[in-house]
Design a protein around this motif. Structure first.
Motif, short mmCIF file in Angstrom:
data_model
loop_
_atom_site.label_atom_id
_atom_site.label_comp_id
_atom_site.label_asym_id
_atom_site.label_seq_id
_atom_site.Cartn_x
_atom_site.Cartn_y
_atom_site.Cartn_z
N VAL A 202 39.87 45.09 38.59
CA VAL A 202 40.95 44.36 39.24
C VAL A 202 42.26 45.12 39.18
CG1 VAL A 202 42.34 42.25 39.17
CG2 VAL A 202 39.86 42.11 38.88
N ASP A 206 44.62 46.05 42.24
CA ASP A 206 46.02 45.62 42.29
C ASP A 206 46.92 46.79 42.70
OD1 ASP A 206 45.35 43.07 41.47
OD2 ASP A 206 45.93 43.37 39.38
N TYR A 219 31.17 42.75 42.66
CA TYR A 219 30.49 42.01 41.61
C TYR A 219 29.05 42.52 41.54
CZ TYR A 219 34.39 38.66 41.71
OH TYR A 219 35.63 38.06 41.66
N VAL A 226 34.34 38.90 35.53
CA VAL A 226 35.73 38.91 36.00
C VAL A 226 36.24 37.48 36.01
CG1 VAL A 226 37.28 39.45 37.92
CG2 VAL A 226 35.35 40.96 37.42
N GLU A 227 37.22 37.19 35.16
CA GLU A 227 37.75 35.83 35.06
C GLU A 227 38.74 35.53 36.18
OE1 GLU A 227 39.36 35.16 31.20
OE2 GLU A 227 37.44 35.51 30.16
N ASN A 228 39.47 36.55 36.61
CA ASN A 228 40.49 36.36 37.65
C ASN A 228 40.46 37.53 38.61
OD1 ASN A 228 42.70 35.80 39.24
ND2 ASN A 228 44.21 36.06 37.60
N GLY A 229 39.96 37.29 39.82
CA GLY A 229 39.90 38.36 40.81
C GLY A 229 41.22 38.65 41.47
N ASN A 230 42.24 37.88 41.13
CA ASN A 230 43.61 38.11 41.62
C ASN A 230 43.71 38.17 43.14
OD1 ASN A 230 46.33 38.27 41.08
ND2 ASN A 230 46.34 40.48 40.69
N GLY A 231 42.87 37.40 43.80
CA GLY A 231 42.97 37.31 45.26
C GLY A 231 42.26 38.39 46.04
N HIS A 232 41.54 39.30 45.35
CA HIS A 232 40.81 40.35 46.06
C HIS A 232 39.49 39.79 46.57
CE1 HIS A 232 43.64 43.37 44.64
NE2 HIS A 232 43.50 42.89 43.42
#
Length: 244
Positions: A202, A206, A219, A226-232
């Motif tokens: 990630v 970013d 994935y 991955v706990e947070n894909g941050n919008g990807h």
């Protein structure tokens, strides 16, 4: 599904085109096993000299001579290098010198046939599709450019090198800094928004997004959760990249 109508695709290797397990369970142990023998055999050769300079600079010294000034013998210098490389590998530090040396050691394994790069089955047909669609496909990995070329030249699906128009490593810049992706976009010769970067990390995505690139989070089986894909946008296979 990611719909992409831009010009270029930029791909990570570990966890994206190939399994993390192959890198950690096969390639890294090969380096550990062969490290000391390689240093002894290649010491004072032209191929190793620039790599030793990188290793010393990564350790904070101006030159290899300055870094090893307290070592009385060539054997002691080799031991210093071996200990530093082992430390870097133990801590998974993606230093340029380490990656350059790994590439040199892996070459012997690929040349002998002991190492065969295990890429995911969906990768070769995707590379064919993308190239037939006129896309500019390149690799950006922390592994050295030389190692990348050996990797894709010796895969379980044959030689895939012709599928790529360019390769980048940490000499271009750190993978988690936006400036590195701006340099790559400039080398592509197009706006960053025309490039799709695919990776399983990630923080790398970013940085690419900050530089203006499109992104896709991979994935893959065996990747860390991955706990947070941050919008990807996420994909599990390259089959999920639709070319427009």
């Amino acid at each position: 599904m990611i719909k992409f109508s831009g010009r270029g695709l930029l791909l990570d290797i570990e966890g994206t085109t190939a399994s993390v397990a192959f890198v950690y369970d096969v390639m890294f142990p090969f380096v550990r096993r062969e490290l000391d023998a390689y240093l002894q055999a290649a010491w004072k050769t032209p191929a190793l000299e620039p790599v030793l300079r990188y290793i010393a600079q990564d350790a904070g010294a101006d030159t290899f001579a300055a870094w090893t000034q307290d070592d009385a013998t060539e054997q002691a210098k080799q031991q210093r290098v071996s200990a530093e490389i082992t430390r870097l590998m133990d801590n998974d530090i993606k230093a340029t010198g380490l990656k350059q040396l790994q590439g040199l050691i892996w070459k012997s394994g690929f040349d002998s046939g002991e190492l065969v790069a295990a890429v995911f089955d969906d990768v070769p047909p995707a590379l064919v599709r993308w190239n037939e669609a006129g896309k500019d496909v390149r690799i950006y990995s922390s592994g050295s450019v030389a190692a990348q070329k050996m990797f894709f030249g010796h895969t379980n699906h044959g030689d895939l090198l012709a599928s790529f128009r360019g390769h980048y490593d940490t000499t271009t810049g750190p993978k988690k800094e936006a400036a590195s992706y701006r340099v790559i976009a400039s080398d592509y010769g197009c706006d960053a928004s025309e490039i799709l970067f695919l990776s399983d990390i990630v923080a790398e995505l970013d940085a690419a997004r900050e530089a203006g690139m499109q992104t896709g989070l991979c994935y893959r089986v065996g990747n860390a959760p991955v706990e947070n894909g941050n919008g990807h946008p996420g994909i599990e296979s390259f089959d999920q990249v639709s070319i427009g």
